[in-house]
Scaffold this motif. Structure first.
Motif, PDB file in Angstrom:
ATOM      1  N   ASN A  21       0.859  -1.179   0.000  1.00 17.09           N
ATOM      2  CA  ASN A  21       0.000   0.000   0.000  1.00 17.09           C
ATOM      3  C   ASN A  21       0.900   1.235   0.000  1.00 17.09           C
ATOM      4  N   ASN A  22       1.018   1.870  -1.166  1.00 16.47           N
ATOM      5  CA  ASN A  22       1.967   2.961  -1.352  1.00 16.47           C
ATOM      6  C   ASN A  22       1.298   4.256  -1.805  1.00 16.47           C
ATOM      7  N   ALA A  23       0.002   4.226  -2.098  1.00 13.38           N
ATOM      8  CA  ALA A  23      -0.681   5.411  -2.617  1.00 13.38           C
ATOM      9  C   ALA A  23      -0.602   6.554  -1.609  1.00 13.38           C
ATOM     10  N   VAL A  24      -0.342   7.748  -2.107  1.00 13.04           N
ATOM     11  CA  VAL A  24      -0.188   8.897  -1.224  1.00 13.04           C
ATOM     12  C   VAL A  24      -0.595  10.162  -1.964  1.00 13.04           C
ATOM     13  N   MET A  25      -1.250  11.065  -1.247  1.00 13.99           N
ATOM     14  CA  MET A  25      -1.467  12.422  -1.748  1.00 13.99           C
ATOM     15  C   MET A  25      -0.375  13.291  -1.156  1.00 13.99           C
ATOM     16  N   ARG A  26       0.374  13.951  -2.005  1.00 11.95           N
ATOM     17  CA  ARG A  26       1.500  14.753  -1.537  1.00 11.95           C
ATOM     18  C   ARG A  26       1.050  16.151  -1.148  1.00 11.95           C
ATOM     19  N   VAL A  27       1.776  16.740  -0.226  1.00 11.54           N
ATOM     20  CA  VAL A  27       1.463  18.082   0.259  1.00 11.54           C
ATOM     21  C   VAL A  27       2.736  18.910   0.215  1.00 11.54           C
ATOM     22  N   GLY A  28       2.606  20.172  -0.175  1.00 10.41           N
ATOM     23  CA  GLY A  28       3.744  21.067  -0.265  1.00 10.41           C
ATOM     24  C   GLY A  28       3.732  22.114   0.827  1.00 10.41           C
ATOM     25  N   PRO A  29       4.851  22.802   1.033  1.00 19.32           N
ATOM     26  CA  PRO A  29       4.942  23.813   2.092  1.00 19.32           C
ATOM     27  C   PRO A  29       3.936  24.947   1.939  1.00 19.32           C
ATOM     28  N   ASP A  30       3.493  25.220   0.720  1.00 19.74           N
ATOM     29  CA  ASP A  30       2.570  26.329   0.507  1.00 19.74           C
ATOM     30  C   ASP A  30       1.109  25.921   0.616  1.00 19.74           C
ATOM     31  N   ASP A  31       0.837  24.640   0.813  1.00 19.19           N
ATOM     32  CA  ASP A  31      -0.544  24.182   0.930  1.00 19.19           C
ATOM     33  C   ASP A  31      -1.116  24.549   2.302  1.00 19.19           C
ATOM     34  N   ASP A  32      -2.351  25.012   2.298  1.00 23.76           N
ATOM     35  CA  ASP A  32      -3.046  25.321   3.546  1.00 23.76           C
ATOM     36  C   ASP A  32      -3.646  24.025   4.084  1.00 23.76           C
ATOM     37  N   PRO A  33      -3.179  23.530   5.232  1.00 26.44           N
ATOM     38  CA  PRO A  33      -3.692  22.261   5.750  1.00 26.44           C
ATOM     39  C   PRO A  33      -5.213  22.225   5.874  1.00 26.44           C
ATOM     40  N   PRO A  85       1.008  18.676  15.773  1.00 23.42           N
ATOM     41  CA  PRO A  85       2.090  19.262  14.959  1.00 23.42           C
ATOM     42  C   PRO A  85       1.524  19.940  13.720  1.00 23.42           C
ATOM     43  N   GLY A  86       2.184  21.006  13.299  1.00 25.75           N
ATOM     44  CA  GLY A  86       1.718  21.734  12.125  1.00 25.75           C
ATOM     45  C   GLY A  86       1.900  20.971  10.834  1.00 25.75           C
ATOM     46  N   PHE A  87       2.870  20.082  10.783  1.00 28.82           N
ATOM     47  CA  PHE A  87       3.158  19.286   9.586  1.00 28.82           C
ATOM     48  C   PHE A  87       2.182  18.110   9.549  1.00 28.82           C
ATOM     49  N   VAL A  88       1.212  18.159   8.639  1.00 28.49           N
ATOM     50  CA  VAL A  88       0.147  17.150   8.646  1.00 28.49           C
ATOM     51  C   VAL A  88       0.662  15.750   8.338  1.00 28.49           C
ATOM     52  N   ASN A  89       1.838  15.662   7.753  1.00 24.43           N
ATOM     53  CA  ASN A  89       2.397  14.346   7.445  1.00 24.43           C
ATOM     54  C   ASN A  89       2.628  13.518   8.710  1.00 24.43           C
ATOM     55  N   PRO A 117       0.875  13.364  11.918  1.00 19.94           N
ATOM     56  CA  PRO A 117      -0.278  12.595  12.396  1.00 19.94           C
ATOM     57  C   PRO A 117      -0.780  11.589  11.363  1.00 19.94           C
ATOM     58  N   SER A 118      -0.653  11.928  10.074  1.00 17.24           N
ATOM     59  CA  SER A 118      -1.102  11.008   9.037  1.00 17.24           C
ATOM     60  C   SER A 118      -0.293   9.716   9.063  1.00 17.24           C
ATOM     61  N   LYS A 119       1.030   9.825   9.144  1.00 19.01           N
ATOM     62  CA  LYS A 119       1.874   8.635   9.182  1.00 19.01           C
ATOM     63  C   LYS A 119       1.658   7.847  10.473  1.00 19.01           C
ATOM     64  N   ILE A 120       1.457   8.553  11.579  1.00 20.91           N
ATOM     65  CA  ILE A 120       1.151   7.858  12.832  1.00 20.91           C
ATOM     66  C   ILE A 120      -0.156   7.080  12.690  1.00 20.91           C
ATOM     67  N   GLY A 121      -1.130   7.679  12.020  1.00 24.17           N
ATOM     68  CA  GLY A 121      -2.391   6.981  11.789  1.00 24.17           C
ATOM     69  C   GLY A 121      -2.213   5.734  10.945  1.00 24.17           C
ATOM     70  N   GLN A 122      -1.331   5.798   9.939  1.00 22.56           N
ATOM     71  CA  GLN A 122      -1.076   4.618   9.115  1.00 22.56           C
ATOM     72  C   GLN A 122      -0.459   3.491   9.936  1.00 22.56           C
ATOM     73  N   VAL A 123       0.545   3.822  10.740  1.00 22.75           N
ATOM     74  CA  VAL A 123       1.189   2.785  11.552  1.00 22.75           C
ATOM     75  C   VAL A 123       0.216   2.268  12.603  1.00 22.75           C
ATOM     76  N   ALA A 124      -0.595   3.150  13.181  1.00 19.72           N
ATOM     77  CA  ALA A 124      -1.600   2.713  14.148  1.00 19.72           C
ATOM     78  C   ALA A 124      -2.586   1.737  13.519  1.00 19.72           C
ATOM     79  N   ALA A 125      -2.906   1.953  12.243  1.00 20.56           N
ATOM     80  CA  ALA A 125      -3.816   1.038  11.553  1.00 20.56           C
ATOM     81  C   ALA A 125      -3.193  -0.349  11.413  1.00 20.56           C
ATOM     82  N   VAL A 126      -1.928  -0.396  11.045  1.00 19.55           N
ATOM     83  CA  VAL A 126      -1.235  -1.687  10.954  1.00 19.55           C
ATOM     84  C   VAL A 126      -1.215  -2.376  12.316  1.00 19.55           C
ATOM     85  N   ARG A 127      -0.922  -1.616  13.357  1.00 23.09           N
ATOM     86  CA  ARG A 127      -0.850  -2.187  14.699  1.00 23.09           C
ATOM     87  C   ARG A 127      -2.217  -2.701  15.151  1.00 23.09           C
ATOM     88  N   ALA A 128      -3.273  -1.963  14.829  1.00 16.82           N
ATOM     89  CA  ALA A 128      -4.612  -2.380  15.248  1.00 16.82           C
ATOM     90  C   ALA A 128      -5.031  -3.674  14.553  1.00 16.82           C
TER      91      ALA A 128
END
Length: 281
Positions: free
Chosen positions: A91-103, A187-191, A193-204
């Motif tokens: 599972n590698n699909a990802v939406m990328r985010v840049g520094p200028d994107d408004d979270p 954290p301001g960098f949305v990546n 919490p998103s990555k933590i959520g992915q790992v939490a899903a695997v753990r669950a």
């Protein structure tokens, strides 16, 4: 001796690491095997399949947008009908985010792909794994509680189901959307919490499947490919000395093709070693 053909699936595979994984899997697998190269755009999927070098496993393109509500279920049903199961899933699909994107403006689409897309893939394809199967979520070393304020650890630690993970991700998204995350401990960098959520899903999911998967030689894990030299990463960091996507596939292929290391089950793995989920208390 009759060898059963194997089937592999890579999401987000029209470019970057996903495409490199498809090409590396095809080289390492046999002509009797099939590697599915998937992405959300039919033209890009077809172009990626046509452009790959000849030899190795058969590479087959399928349109698959992980953000669709039922797309994972439909593709899983199709592959079950064609092959009876899927041996390897990245599972590698990802939406990328840049520094200028408004979270606040991008958070819904971002989580729909990166997080809810991940849990959709886990739900749909984990039941299709045969004995010895592998389901690997490409995540990041940012996906641990080390990168989250302690007051937020309970949001993702010890979750018992994918539904619980989805609920916590949805709550985080709501806080980003209404601006309260910015004023709080998130954290301001949305990546992160998103990555933590992915790992939490695997753990669950691993908590639910651990015993049965151990007896069947199945590996369910998250993987960190380390920093990559890609245009998106270059928006955030100096990646001139980082690995290319092709160079980063080695440790990921070991998870998919080498004998299972029991300690890797349900964990985030980087270069063959488990990345600790939480700080020591």
């Amino acid at each position: 001796m009759t060898i059963t053909p194997r089937v592999a699936l890579v999401t987000g595979a029209t470019q970057g690491l996903g495409l490199a994984l498809v090409e590396a899997l095809a080289r390492r697998m046999t002509p009797q095997d099939t590697v599915y190269l998937t992405g959300r755009d039919a033209g890009r999927v077809a172009a990626a399949v046509d452009a790959r070098p000849a030899g190795g496993a058969h590479v087959r393109g399928e349109v698959f947008d992980v953000s669709g509500a039922r797309t994972a279920d439909r593709l899983a049903a199709l592959l079950a009908e064609r092959h009876g199961g899927v041996d390897i899933v990245f599972n590698n699909a990802v939406m990328r985010v840049g520094p200028d994107d408004d979270p606040r403006k991008i958070i819904d689409g971002y989580a729909e792909v990166n997080n809810f897309g991940t849990t959709r893939v886990l739900r749909a394809f984990a039941p299709l794994l045969p004995d010895g199967g592998r389901l690997i979520v490409v995540a990041s070393s940012l996906g641990t509680l080390h990168h989250l304020a302690p007051v937020l650890h309970d949001r993702f630690d010890g979750l018992a189901s994918l539904d619980e993970v989805d609920a916590q991700v949805a709550a985080w998204c709501a806080a980003v959307r209404d601006g309260s995350a910015r004023a709080g401990a998130w954290p301001g960098f949305v990546n992160i919490p998103s990555k933590i959520g992915q790992v939490a899903a695997v753990r669950a999911l691993a908590r639910q499947r651990r015993d049965q998967d151990a007896t069947r030689g199945i590996l369910l894990a998250a993987a960190c490919p380390a920093m990559l030299n890609t245009p998106t990463s270059a928006l955030w960091w100096d990646v001139r000395s980082a690995a290319t996507p092709a160079q980063a596939t080695g440790p990921l292929l070991d998870l998919a093709l080498a004998p299972v290391v029991p300690e890797h089950y349900g964990e985030l793995v980087r270069n063959g070693k488990v990345v600790p989920w939480a700080p020591r208390r």
